[in-house]
Structures are given as C-alpha cells and as structure tokens.
Design a protein around this motif. Structure first.
Motif, short mmCIF file in Angstrom:
data_model
loop_
_atom_site.label_atom_id
_atom_site.label_comp_id
_atom_site.label_asym_id
_atom_site.label_seq_id
_atom_site.Cartn_x
_atom_site.Cartn_y
_atom_site.Cartn_z
N VAL A 38 0.85 -1.19 0.00
CA VAL A 38 0.00 0.00 0.00
C VAL A 38 0.88 1.24 0.00
O VAL A 38 1.83 1.35 0.79
CB VAL A 38 -0.92 0.01 1.23
N LYS A 39 0.58 2.18 -0.90
CA LYS A 39 1.28 3.46 -0.94
C LYS A 39 0.46 4.47 -0.15
O LYS A 39 -0.77 4.35 -0.04
CB LYS A 39 1.44 3.92 -2.38
N PRO A 40 1.09 5.46 0.43
CA PRO A 40 0.35 6.47 1.20
C PRO A 40 -0.75 7.12 0.35
O PRO A 40 -0.54 7.49 -0.79
CB PRO A 40 1.42 7.49 1.58
N GLU A 42 -3.42 5.62 -0.85
CA GLU A 42 -4.11 4.70 -1.74
C GLU A 42 -4.75 3.56 -0.95
O GLU A 42 -4.36 3.28 0.17
CB GLU A 42 -3.12 4.09 -2.76
N LYS A 44 -5.73 -0.52 -0.41
CA LYS A 44 -5.06 -1.80 -0.61
C LYS A 44 -5.60 -2.45 -1.88
O LYS A 44 -6.81 -2.44 -2.13
CB LYS A 44 -5.33 -2.70 0.61
#
Length: 91
Positions: A38-40, A42, A44
């Motif tokens: 997971v990117k900040p 965004e 999952k």
C-alpha cells in the motif's frame, strides 16, 4: 409476527430460556497471489483471482435472557452436517 415478538418481552425464566438459532453457509477462499504493498493515500489492492477451499456450514445461537452467543461450524471433516448434536449441546 406479533406473537413471536411478545416472546422477547417475557420476564426471565431459567426453565424456559429464549434461544434464537440461525444457519448459514460460507465459501472458503484463499488468495493465489500476495497483495500489493500500500502506498500512502491509496487503498489496498487485492487480486480478484482466488482458490476455492470448500464450503462451511455455520450455526449460531443467541440466548436472549443471558446475553450468551455462540457460532460454530456444524460440518465435520467428512462433510456431514452435525446439526442435531449441536442443538442438543445448546440446550
């Protein structure tokens, strides 16, 4: 319907508990690929592909007078539903 609802309004009597039962079945699935990191900012991301692992039957009961609840699988390893044994255990 009103007659059923009156049962819940009866005073507590340990000899005649109000027991609610419900049954459902659920498909057991397993992910075939790990989820992406997971990117900040965004959500999952999960792959839509899965592996089937069978089905389980669940029986739940709730004793209204005692605020006691239990959910248990009622299917044994051979796939036989053990509902009668479970209901006897509840009483």
């Amino acid at each position: 319907m009103e007659d059923v609802l009156e049962v819940y309004q009866r005073p507590y009597n340990p000899l005649y508990s109000v027991v609610c039962l419900d049954e459902t079945s659920r498909q057991l699935i397993e992910e075939t690929r790990p989820s992406l990191p997971v990117k900040p900012g965004e959500n999952k991301k999960i792959d839509y592909e899965y592996r089937r692992n069978g089905v389980v039957d669940l029986l739940g009961y709730f004793i209204a007078d005692q605020l006691q609840k239990l959910i248990q699988s009622i299917t044994d390893a051979s796939g036989v539903v053990c509902m009668c044994m479970y209901m006897c255990m509840c009483i």
